[in-house]
Design a protein around this motif. Structure first.
Motif, PDB file in Angstrom:
ATOM      1  N   ASP A   1       0.834  -1.204   0.000  1.00  0.00           N
ATOM      2  CA  ASP A   1       0.000   0.000   0.000  1.00  0.00           C
ATOM      3  C   ASP A   1       0.874   1.262   0.000  1.00  0.00           C
ATOM      4  O   ASP A   1       0.582   2.226  -0.692  1.00  0.00           O
ATOM      5  CB  ASP A   1      -0.918  -0.008   1.219  1.00  0.00           C
TER       6      ASP A   1
ATOM      7  N   ARG B   1       1.659   3.585   2.347  1.00  0.00           N
ATOM      8  CA  ARG B   1       1.435   4.796   3.142  1.00  0.00           C
ATOM      9  C   ARG B   1       2.077   4.748   4.517  1.00  0.00           C
ATOM     10  O   ARG B   1       2.240   5.777   5.167  1.00  0.00           O
ATOM     11  CB  ARG B   1      -0.075   5.040   3.283  1.00  0.00           C
TER      12      ARG B   1
ATOM     13  N   PRO C   1      -7.680  -7.867   0.611  1.00  0.00           N
ATOM     14  CA  PRO C   1      -6.925  -6.644   0.311  1.00  0.00           C
ATOM     15  C   PRO C   1      -7.802  -5.400   0.238  1.00  0.00           C
ATOM     16  O   PRO C   1      -7.405  -4.322   0.686  1.00  0.00           O
ATOM     17  CB  PRO C   1      -6.275  -6.955  -1.039  1.00  0.00           C
ATOM     18  N   ASP C   2      -9.006  -5.537  -0.337  1.00  0.00           N
ATOM     19  CA  ASP C   2      -9.888  -4.360  -0.417  1.00  0.00           C
ATOM     20  C   ASP C   2     -10.328  -3.909   0.975  1.00  0.00           C
ATOM     21  O   ASP C   2     -10.436  -2.711   1.252  1.00  0.00           O
ATOM     22  CB  ASP C   2     -11.120  -4.692  -1.263  1.00  0.00           C
TER      23      ASP C   2
ATOM     24  N   ALA D   1      -7.533  -2.097   2.730  1.00  0.00           N
ATOM     25  CA  ALA D   1      -7.356  -0.751   2.162  1.00  0.00           C
ATOM     26  C   ALA D   1      -8.286   0.245   2.851  1.00  0.00           C
ATOM     27  O   ALA D   1      -7.901   1.391   3.120  1.00  0.00           O
ATOM     28  CB  ALA D   1      -7.613  -0.773   0.658  1.00  0.00           C
ATOM     29  N   LYS D   2      -9.513  -0.192   3.158  1.00  0.00           N
ATOM     30  CA  LYS D   2     -10.443   0.683   3.883  1.00  0.00           C
ATOM     31  C   LYS D   2      -9.904   0.995   5.279  1.00  0.00           C
ATOM     32  O   LYS D   2     -10.002   2.123   5.760  1.00  0.00           O
ATOM     33  CB  LYS D   2     -11.812   0.015   3.985  1.00  0.00           C
TER      34      LYS D   2
ATOM     35  N   ASN E   1      -7.341   3.603   5.110  1.00  0.00           N
ATOM     36  CA  ASN E   1      -7.959   4.927   4.931  1.00  0.00           C
ATOM     37  C   ASN E   1      -8.436   5.490   6.270  1.00  0.00           C
ATOM     38  O   ASN E   1      -8.268   6.678   6.552  1.00  0.00           O
ATOM     39  CB  ASN E   1      -9.141   4.829   3.962  1.00  0.00           C
TER      40      ASN E   1
ATOM     41  N   ASN F   1      -0.802  -7.485  -7.579  1.00  0.00           N
ATOM     42  CA  ASN F   1      -0.156  -6.187  -7.339  1.00  0.00           C
ATOM     43  C   ASN F   1       1.351  -6.315  -7.239  1.00  0.00           C
ATOM     44  O   ASN F   1       2.092  -5.411  -7.636  1.00  0.00           O
ATOM     45  CB  ASN F   1      -0.714  -5.551  -6.063  1.00  0.00           C
TER      46      ASN F   1
END
Length: 356
Positions: free
Chosen positions: A10, A12, A92-93, A96-97, A100, A242
């Motif tokens: 990711d 970040r 993975p989705d 990702a949330k 965030n 990815n």
């Protein structure tokens, strides 16, 4: 390790530590400042709720994300101010949330300025700003670029002056080569100054090393993800897709650096192996055309690979496209004969004969 790979992909956040012992993790938190803890619920020394209470006592600003197979603890988790609760197997989705949520919950001042940047060595040496924009640095000399790449190649290990002189200036008198080394190091330091110390060249005991703090490195990400070979599943398929996207070309492609050849071959082998594993999964789940596209692309990198050839044959057979199967096999036989003067192995020939 799987969670760490997802976080690093990711881009970040920086992983400060990982532990299989809750007590060891708490000791880390007692001596180091971190923003977020990903915590399991079922652990041998204490459960996740107990560990969460200890963490809150140490520092109430730490965000806790529970990652567990047990949904029944969710209410208790949020009672101790958990930021999120993610069920295994990790999607993975979904993660990702969660990232965030974390990003929105951490004050901007605690985020690293260049945390989304990535140094890329797959293909040409470049920098990615985290938004998909490649940036080529304006190297003053070709040797400045090579020295940077060589130090990066050694991943923060100290490299003596003697080795650097032998590797980059082997044909020069020692005093002149030493002058070139000092000048080149100075050029690199000026070039990376904008990263405010997150990229730096350090010197000690007649040795140099390149330090990258909080900036991603595509080769390290790729190696961590391919060190282990878990079965491809619906849960981790996107993650590995990815990962192979990181491989935008061979390692330091286009640069004639003899010292890079061994790693270049190793990384290509890892890439091909990962592509074949994903293709095999796709073929077993009704995505034959997608798998075939992957395999044809991979064979451009390894045109004589019989492993790839056998998977392509199996793919055409699954689609019952026997005309394409025969054409592909005949072309592969001709390629081996023309370029290498050899025939396919008995295993490959036998598989072809079974299909036809």
């Amino acid at each position: 390790m799987y969670l760490e790979m997802m976080l690093l992909t990711d881009g970040r956040f920086q992983v400060e530590g990982k532990y299989t012992s809750a007590r060891a993790g708490l000791e880390h938190l007692a001596r180091s400042k971190v923003d977020v803890v990903f915590l399991d619920m079922d652990m041998p020394e204490m459960n996740g709720l107990e560990a969460g209470e200890h963490i809150q006592q140490l520092n109430s600003d730490i965000r806790i994300v529970y990652v567990t197979a047990y949904s029944e603890y969710a209410i208790e988790a949020f009672e101790i101010h958990a930021l999120d609760y993610v069920l295994k197997p990790i999607d993975p989705d979904r993660i990702a949330k969660t990232l965030n949520y974390i990003e929105r919950s951490i004050p901007v001042s605690t985020m690293k300025t260049f945390g989304n940047w990535r140094v890329r060595c797959f293909g040409h040496l470049s920098f990615d700003d985290g938004a998909g924009n490649d940036r080529q640095l304006k190297w003053k000399t070709a040797k400045a670029q090579e020295l940077f790449a060589y130090l990066l190649h050694h991943r923060e290990r100290w490299i003596s002056k003697e080795i650097l002189l032998e590797t980059l200036w082997p044909d020069y008198p020692k005093d002149k080569a030493m002058t070139y080394l000092h000048t080149t190091v100075s050029q690199i330091r000026k070039l990376v100054k904008e990263w405010q110390g997150q990229i730096s060249v350090e010197y000690a005991l007649d040795s140099y090393r390149l330090v990258i703090d909080g900036i991603l490195f595509d080769v390290s990400e790729f190696e961590r993800a391919t060190d282990r070979e878990p079965a491809i599943t619906e849960q981790n398929r996107l993650f590995y897709e990815n990962i192979i996207v990181l491989y935008r070309g061979d390692y330091l492609e286009g640069y004639d650096y003899p010292w890079a050849e061994t790693l270049r071959s190793n990384l290509l082998e890892r890439y091909l192996n990962t592509v074949m594993r994903i293709a095999a999964y796709d073929m077993g789940h009704g995505f034959e055309r997608k798998a075939l596209e992957r395999l044809h692309f991979a064979q451009q990198k390894a045109p004589y690979s019989e492993e790839i050839c056998r998977l392509v044959l199996a793919n055409y057979a699954l689609q019952r496209d026997f005309a394409s199967l025969s054409r592909y096999y005949e072309a592969f036989v001709q390629l081996l004969h023309t370029d290498l003067g050899i025939e396919p192995s008995q295993e490959t020939t036998s598989i072809y004969n079974q299909y036809v």
